[in-house]
Design an enzyme around this catalytic site. Sequence first.
Site, PDB file in Angstrom:
ATOM      1  N   GLU A 189       0.727  -1.066  -0.199  1.00 53.20           N
ATOM      2  CA  GLU A 189       0.022  -0.055   0.168  1.00 53.20           C
ATOM      3  C   GLU A 189       0.824   1.255  -0.065  1.00 53.20           C
ATOM      4  OE1 GLU A 189      -2.629  -0.492   3.276  1.00 53.20           O
ATOM      5  OE2 GLU A 189      -3.287  -2.277   2.643  1.00 53.20           O
ATOM      6  N   ASN A 242       2.159  -5.121  -3.046  1.00 52.07           N
ATOM      7  CA  ASN A 242       0.626  -5.481  -2.836  1.00 52.07           C
ATOM      8  C   ASN A 242      -0.167  -4.152  -2.332  1.00 52.07           C
ATOM      9  OD1 ASN A 242      -1.003  -7.808  -1.874  1.00 52.07           O
ATOM     10  ND2 ASN A 242      -1.002  -6.855   0.183  1.00 52.07           N
ATOM     11  N   HIS A 283     -10.468  -6.658  -1.856  1.00 54.83           N
ATOM     12  CA  HIS A 283     -11.354  -6.467  -0.835  1.00 54.83           C
ATOM     13  C   HIS A 283     -12.623  -5.629  -1.556  1.00 54.83           C
ATOM     14  CE1 HIS A 283      -8.920  -7.312   2.403  1.00 54.83           C
ATOM     15  NE2 HIS A 283      -8.081  -6.621   1.880  1.00 54.83           N
ATOM     16  N   GLU A 313      -6.243 -10.814  -1.112  1.00 54.33           N
ATOM     17  CA  GLU A 313      -6.722 -10.685   0.368  1.00 54.33           C
ATOM     18  C   GLU A 313      -8.240 -10.633  -0.065  1.00 54.33           C
ATOM     19  OE1 GLU A 313      -5.559  -7.030   2.461  1.00 54.33           O
ATOM     20  OE2 GLU A 313      -3.161  -7.583   2.086  1.00 54.33           O
ATOM     21  N   ASP A 345     -12.201 -10.536  -0.286  1.00 59.54           N
ATOM     22  CA  ASP A 345     -13.345 -10.832   0.518  1.00 59.54           C
ATOM     23  C   ASP A 345     -14.497  -9.842  -0.291  1.00 59.54           C
ATOM     24  OD1 ASP A 345     -12.699  -8.189   1.550  1.00 59.54           O
ATOM     25  OD2 ASP A 345     -12.084  -9.185   3.362  1.00 59.54           O
TER      26      ASP A 345
END
Length: 355
Positions: free
Chosen positions: A170, A211, A247, A275, A277
Site C-alpha cells: 500500500e 501488494n 476487498h 486478500e 473478500d
Amino acid sequence: MRHLQPMWRLTLACVVCACGSSADGSVTTQPPPISPDTFALRALAAARGRRIGAAADHGYHLQGSDGNAFRSVLAREFNLLTPENDMKFDHLHPAQGTFNYVHADSLVAFAEANNMKVRGHTLVWHQQLPGWLTAGTWTARDVSLIMQDHITQVVNHYKGHVVSWDVVNEALNDDGRMRASFWFNSLGRSYVETAFTAAHLADPDAILFYNDYNIEGINAKSDSVYALVQALKLRGAGIGGVGFQAHFQVNGVPPTLQQNLERFAALGLKVEITELDVRVPLPSTPQSLRDQAADYAKVISACLAVANCDAVVMWGFTDKESWVPSVFSGWGDALPFDASYGKKPAYWSIYNALK
Ligand code: 9MR
C-alpha cells in the site's frame, strides 16, 4: 528458520525467537496434521496448478475458542496461508533490536504440518508500526538502516519456509501518488526499491510482491503501480509479482480485472489475488449471498484465465472472524464459510469455478 519446530513438539525450553516467550506467555500444542479431503478447494486448485489460500493468525484463530474447527477447515480446504497480522512489523519487532517470532513460527509450523505454503505479509507498510520506530528521532540514514535490517532479519529467519513476501504494501494513494507514510516521509520514493533489494539479497528464492488495494481494475492507481513495478523490474530490484488485495463490495468486481491481471503478467510478473473478500450489507439475504457467490466466481475465473495468476488468497474464510464488520459498519458476511463453518453459496461457486 533454524528455530522452527512443529508446535506439538515445542516445550518451554525451546520457545522460539531472540527475545523469549510469546506475548501471552502461552505455549500451546497442535493436533497432528489433518488429512486433506480430495474434494476440498485445495485439491481442485492444485489440479489447476493454483494455490488457494486464507489469512489467519496464531492467537485468536489457531488457538482461539474455535481452535479445532478453525484449524480443521483451514487445513482441509486451503494450501496457502497468509499471516493476517502475525508477521507485521509491530508483531515481529516490538522493541529496537528485539524480534519475537513465536506466533508467526506457530503459523508456519501449522502450515508445514499440513502441506500448505506460506505467503509472508508484510515487511514494509504504513500501519502496524511500533511506537519505538514512529516516535523515535531518526535521520534518513537511520530509518533506511532500520528498514533494511528488519527486512534482512525477518526474511532470513523464514528463508526456505516462506515462498513469497509482500515486501511493500500500500505505498500509493488512490490518485496514484506516493502515500505520505512514515517510510515515504523519511526516505522518499526510493524506499520501495531499497526494500526489494534488501529482501532479494536475504532470500533470492522467495518471490517478492508489491501488494495493494483498489488496483484490481484498470484505473489511475493501477496505472501508477504498473509504472512503479515496471521500473523496479527494469532495474533488477528482485520484484517477482504484484498482489491485488481484492476487498470488494458485492457486485463490485471491476469488469477489467482479467485485462488488468494480463497487463501485469505481460511484464513477466506473477499476479496473485491476495486478500479476497466480498462484503454484503447486513443482514445478508439469499439474493445478496447469491450475488456474492457470482463475484467470487468472477475472481477465480479471472485468475484461472491468466497463466501467471498462481494463487487466490481470501482474507479469512469464516464470517465468524473477519476484519470487515469492525471497519465497514453495517457490512459483513464477506467470506465463503458462515460463522458456524457451514459452506455458503460463495464456497460452491469457488468450488465450481475451480472444477
Ligand atoms: O485484517 C487485518 C486486521 O486484523 C488489522 O487490524 C488491520 C490493521 O490495519 O489489518 C488488517 O489487514 C489488512 C492487511 O494487512 C493489508 N490490507 C488491508 C487489510 C484489511 O485492513
